[in-house]
Design a protein around this motif. Structure first.
Motif, PDB file in Angstrom:
ATOM      1  N   ALA A   1      42.746  -5.250  15.930  1.00  0.00           N
ATOM      2  CA  ALA A   1      41.366  -4.849  15.618  1.00  0.00           C
ATOM      3  C   ALA A   1      40.904  -3.756  16.577  1.00  0.00           C
ATOM      4  O   ALA A   1      40.252  -2.786  16.169  1.00  0.00           O
ATOM      5  CB  ALA A   1      40.446  -6.058  15.674  1.00  0.00           C
TER       6      ALA A   1
ATOM      7  N   HIS B   1      40.147  -3.435   8.386  1.00  0.00           N
ATOM      8  CA  HIS B   1      39.202  -2.553   9.068  1.00  0.00           C
ATOM      9  C   HIS B   1      38.951  -1.299   8.231  1.00  0.00           C
ATOM     10  O   HIS B   1      37.806  -0.884   8.053  1.00  0.00           O
ATOM     11  CB  HIS B   1      39.733  -2.190  10.455  1.00  0.00           C
TER      12      HIS B   1
ATOM     13  N   VAL C   1      45.323  -6.514   9.559  1.00  0.00           N
ATOM     14  CA  VAL C   1      44.063  -6.364  10.295  1.00  0.00           C
ATOM     15  C   VAL C   1      43.584  -4.914  10.213  1.00  0.00           C
ATOM     16  O   VAL C   1      42.406  -4.650   9.955  1.00  0.00           O
ATOM     17  CB  VAL C   1      44.216  -6.809  11.769  1.00  0.00           C
TER      18      VAL C   1
ATOM     19  N   ARG D   1      43.280  -9.617  17.669  1.00  0.00           N
ATOM     20  CA  ARG D   1      42.272  -8.902  18.473  1.00  0.00           C
ATOM     21  C   ARG D   1      42.793  -7.540  18.915  1.00  0.00           C
ATOM     22  O   ARG D   1      42.067  -6.547  18.895  1.00  0.00           O
ATOM     23  CB  ARG D   1      41.873  -9.744  19.677  1.00  0.00           C
TER      24      ARG D   1
END
Length: 109
Positions: free
Chosen positions: A94, A73, A69, A91
């Motif tokens: 992130a 990004h 993740v 989540r």
């Protein structure tokens, strides 16, 4: 198909590869940033060079892996997708990636 394997076939040899350190991690759970990741990064950059509004993301269990993740990004992907039970971890990763970017610091993988 960068590694040339399918999930259906991998069950026959992947445990042996992992136990003998042929591969450091299950490629269906985490993205190999040094190998596959270079191709992903190149694809994002080249795609956006011709279409700036291109939406890019990944789908699969890698989308729930914190290191993957954060990588997504960093290379500018718009989204990751994963199975429901991995969403809370995705989540959190992130959010950490966004904080890391804003602060200029690099959080551990």
């Amino acid at each position: 198909m960068t590694l040339g394997i399918s999930r259906d076939d991998a069950g026959k040899f992947l445990p042996l590869y992992l136990s003998n350190d042929i591969w450091p991690a299950d490629p269906f759970e985490t993205l190999d940033q040094a190998g596959v990741g270079q191709l992903v990064e190149m694809g994002v950059a080249r795609g956006r060079s011709t279409r700036a509004d291109l939406k890019v993301g990944i789908c699969g269990e890698q989308g729930g892996d914190p290191a993957t993740v954060k990588f997504c990004h960093r290379v500018g992907m718009n989204y990751v997708s994963c199975s429901p039970f991995r969403i809370p971890v995705a989540r959190l990763a992130a959010a950490q990636a966004a904080i890391e970017e804003a602060s200029g610091a690099r959080l551990e993988k």
